[in-house]
Design an enzyme around this catalytic site. Structure first.
Site, PDB file in Angstrom:
ATOM      1  N   ASP A 127       0.807  -1.230   0.000  1.00  0.00           N
ATOM      2  CA  ASP A 127       0.000   0.000   0.000  1.00  0.00           C
ATOM      3  C   ASP A 127       0.842   1.283   0.000  1.00  0.00           C
ATOM      4  O   ASP A 127       0.333   2.353  -0.312  1.00  0.00           O
ATOM      5  CB  ASP A 127      -0.922   0.024   1.227  1.00  0.00           C
ATOM      6  CG  ASP A 127      -1.823  -1.204   1.305  1.00  0.00           C
ATOM      7  OD1 ASP A 127      -2.058  -1.835   0.265  1.00  0.00           O
ATOM      8  OD2 ASP A 127      -2.282  -1.535   2.416  1.00  0.00           O
ATOM      9  N   ARG A 266     -17.332  -3.322 -18.182  1.00  0.00           N
ATOM     10  CA  ARG A 266     -16.938  -4.540 -17.469  1.00  0.00           C
ATOM     11  C   ARG A 266     -16.042  -4.145 -16.292  1.00  0.00           C
ATOM     12  O   ARG A 266     -15.421  -3.086 -16.313  1.00  0.00           O
ATOM     13  CB  ARG A 266     -16.142  -5.485 -18.385  1.00  0.00           C
ATOM     14  CG  ARG A 266     -16.958  -6.081 -19.510  1.00  0.00           C
ATOM     15  CD  ARG A 266     -17.938  -7.133 -18.996  1.00  0.00           C
ATOM     16  NE  ARG A 266     -18.586  -7.827 -20.082  1.00  0.00           N
ATOM     17  CZ  ARG A 266     -19.685  -7.429 -20.700  1.00  0.00           C
ATOM     18  NH1 ARG A 266     -20.274  -6.291 -20.340  1.00  0.00           N
ATOM     19  NH2 ARG A 266     -20.207  -8.147 -21.683  1.00  0.00           N
ATOM     20  N   ARG A 275      -0.344  -8.909  -4.648  1.00  0.00           N
ATOM     21  CA  ARG A 275       0.579  -9.220  -3.548  1.00  0.00           C
ATOM     22  C   ARG A 275       1.503 -10.388  -3.868  1.00  0.00           C
ATOM     23  O   ARG A 275       2.384 -10.720  -3.077  1.00  0.00           O
ATOM     24  CB  ARG A 275      -0.233  -9.550  -2.280  1.00  0.00           C
ATOM     25  CG  ARG A 275      -0.920  -8.379  -1.643  1.00  0.00           C
ATOM     26  CD  ARG A 275      -0.680  -8.316  -0.148  1.00  0.00           C
ATOM     27  NE  ARG A 275      -1.028  -9.508   0.549  1.00  0.00           N
ATOM     28  CZ  ARG A 275      -2.133  -9.671   1.279  1.00  0.00           C
ATOM     29  NH1 ARG A 275      -3.022  -8.702   1.367  1.00  0.00           N
ATOM     30  NH2 ARG A 275      -2.340 -10.779   1.919  1.00  0.00           N
TER      31      ARG A 275
HETATM   32  O1  F6P Z   1      -2.429  -4.058   3.329  1.00  0.00           O
HETATM   33  C1  F6P Z   1      -2.232  -4.862   2.217  1.00  0.00           C
HETATM   34  C2  F6P Z   1      -3.549  -5.310   1.630  1.00  0.00           C
HETATM   35  O2  F6P Z   1      -3.277  -6.088   0.479  1.00  0.00           O
HETATM   36  C3  F6P Z   1      -4.536  -4.197   1.322  1.00  0.00           C
HETATM   37  O3  F6P Z   1      -4.227  -3.515   0.140  1.00  0.00           O
HETATM   38  C4  F6P Z   1      -5.834  -4.964   1.303  1.00  0.00           C
HETATM   39  O4  F6P Z   1      -6.933  -4.142   1.609  1.00  0.00           O
HETATM   40  C5  F6P Z   1      -5.627  -5.992   2.379  1.00  0.00           C
HETATM   41  O5  F6P Z   1      -4.241  -6.142   2.557  1.00  0.00           O
HETATM   42  C6  F6P Z   1      -6.235  -7.328   2.075  1.00  0.00           C
HETATM   43  O6  F6P Z   1      -6.072  -8.132   3.179  1.00  0.00           O
HETATM   44  P1  F6P Z   1      -6.337  -9.713   3.234  1.00  0.00           P
HETATM   45  O7  F6P Z   1      -5.144 -10.388   2.622  1.00  0.00           O
HETATM   46  O8  F6P Z   1      -6.475 -10.003   4.668  1.00  0.00           O
HETATM   47  O9  F6P Z   1      -7.568  -9.980   2.418  1.00  0.00           O
END
Ligand code: F6P
Length: 342
Positions: A127, A266, A275
């Protein structure tokens, strides 16, 4: 000297380069490293693994974290805080390196005062919303992933003459949206820092279509909110740090655009893809520099500090200051992005 290391909160690419760097720097400095599994949970449960040169060999290009992670908050567990102190002593640790975002480092900042004074922080999060550092590692990989997705969505949007809404992560900061949107050439970028004005969004898309471009890409941050509606929540349940699970704004936005201006729309939610994967060169190097610096702070007994990148220098800052408030998108970058809207 025996150093513990843990990784907490959402994982991200670059964690393994930090772990590797900590072990390598500790090794040349005559220190031993213990890996604490699954964030603060591992310190509560005394769940650890020894980290040697061999354990960390080959992990530099790997995403995720070999230590595992969790969103455990010791302050929300019965006796959790006391257990962390007890196990820190039981393990014979002299120092702890906590690698995490605002939640993990927020706990570190409290524990320093209450239970474990010898902690050093390393800032991680896709983030990029931690204060006192220009960048957190993980962010660069995430925006490159999102940018590639936006590139791919462009070609299909163009062929089908559609609008594609791309929902990206970032929690309450619009860094991923603004930077991946800029890099991917998005036609509208919507961030949590600026409430969404539907009239404006539709006017921008119409303007673009009016000059013969019959497709558009709209990037929206998961934490963005409508000017005229309350925040979109998927789940009311809060995690141990009091966060709601965000997501779903893309779907609502897409429907609203289609309803208002009639263009086929869409929605693509990038989610946890952002991630995953192998860290970029930038994140490998930043993670490595942070890891080495963290051990240096331990060696110099500079506890209560967090490693940080300011300009091109890796420095140390107050951990307490770093977790005080979120770093949100600044006006300067938003003004640049706006030049390309519509
Ligand atoms: O803080 C990192 C993050 O990927 C955010 O961007 C997102 O809102 C959150 O974690 C998602 O969390 P989880 O993996 O618990 O769904």
């Amino acid at each position: 000297m025996k150093i513990g290391i843990l990784t907490g909160g959402g994982d991200c690419p670059g964690l393994n380069p930090v772990i590797r760097a900590v072990v390598r720097k500790a090794n040349v400095s005559g220190c031993e490293v213990v890996g604490i599994k699954n964030g603060w949970k591992g310190l509560i449960d005394n769940d650890t693994i020894p980290l040697t040169l061999n354990t960390v060999s080959g992990i530099l290009p790997k995403g995720g974290t070999i230590l595992g992670t969790s969103r455990t908050n010791p302050y929300k567990k019965e006796g959790g805080r006391e257990k962390t102190k007890e196990n820190f002593s039981k393990l014979g640790l002299h120092a702890l390196i906590a690698v995490g975002g605002e939640d993990t480092l927020g706990v570190a900042s409290k524990l320093i005062k209450d239970e474990i004074p010898n902690i050093v922080g390393v800032p991680k999060t896709i983030d990029n919303d931690l204060s006192c550092t220009d960048y957190t590692f993980g962010f660069d990989t995430a925006i490159n992933t999102a940018m590639e997705c936006i590139d791919k969505l462009h070609t299909t949007a163009e062929s089908h003459h559609r609008i594609i809404v791309v929902e990206v992560m970032g929690r309450h900061a619009g860094w991923i949206a603004i930077e991946s949107g800029l890099a991917g050439g998005a036609d509208v970028i919507l961030i949590p820092e600026i409430p969404i004005d539907m009239d404006e969004v539709c006017a921008l898309i119409k303007k673009r279509h009016g000059r013969g471009k019959n497709f558009s890409i709209v990037v929206v941050a998961e934490g963005a909110q409508f000017k005229s509606r309350s925040m979109v929540l998927q789940e009311e349940k809060l995690d141990e740090f009091g966060h709601v699970r965000l997501g779903g704004i893309g779907e609502i936005l897409g429907k609203e655009i289609e309803k208002r201006i009639g263009y086929e729309t869409r929605v693509s939610v990038l989610g946890h893809i952002q991630r995953g994967g192998s860290p970029t060169a930038f994140d490998r190097i930043l993670g490595t520099r942070f890891g080495v610096k963290a051990v240096e702070l331990v060696l110099h007994k500079k506890f209560g500090r967090m490693v940080a990148l300011q300009g091109n220098k890796v420095i140390d800052v107050s951990l307490e200051e770093a977790v005080k408030e979120l770093k949100t998108v600044d006006e300067e970058i938003y003004e640049i992005a706006k030049v390309f809207f519509g």
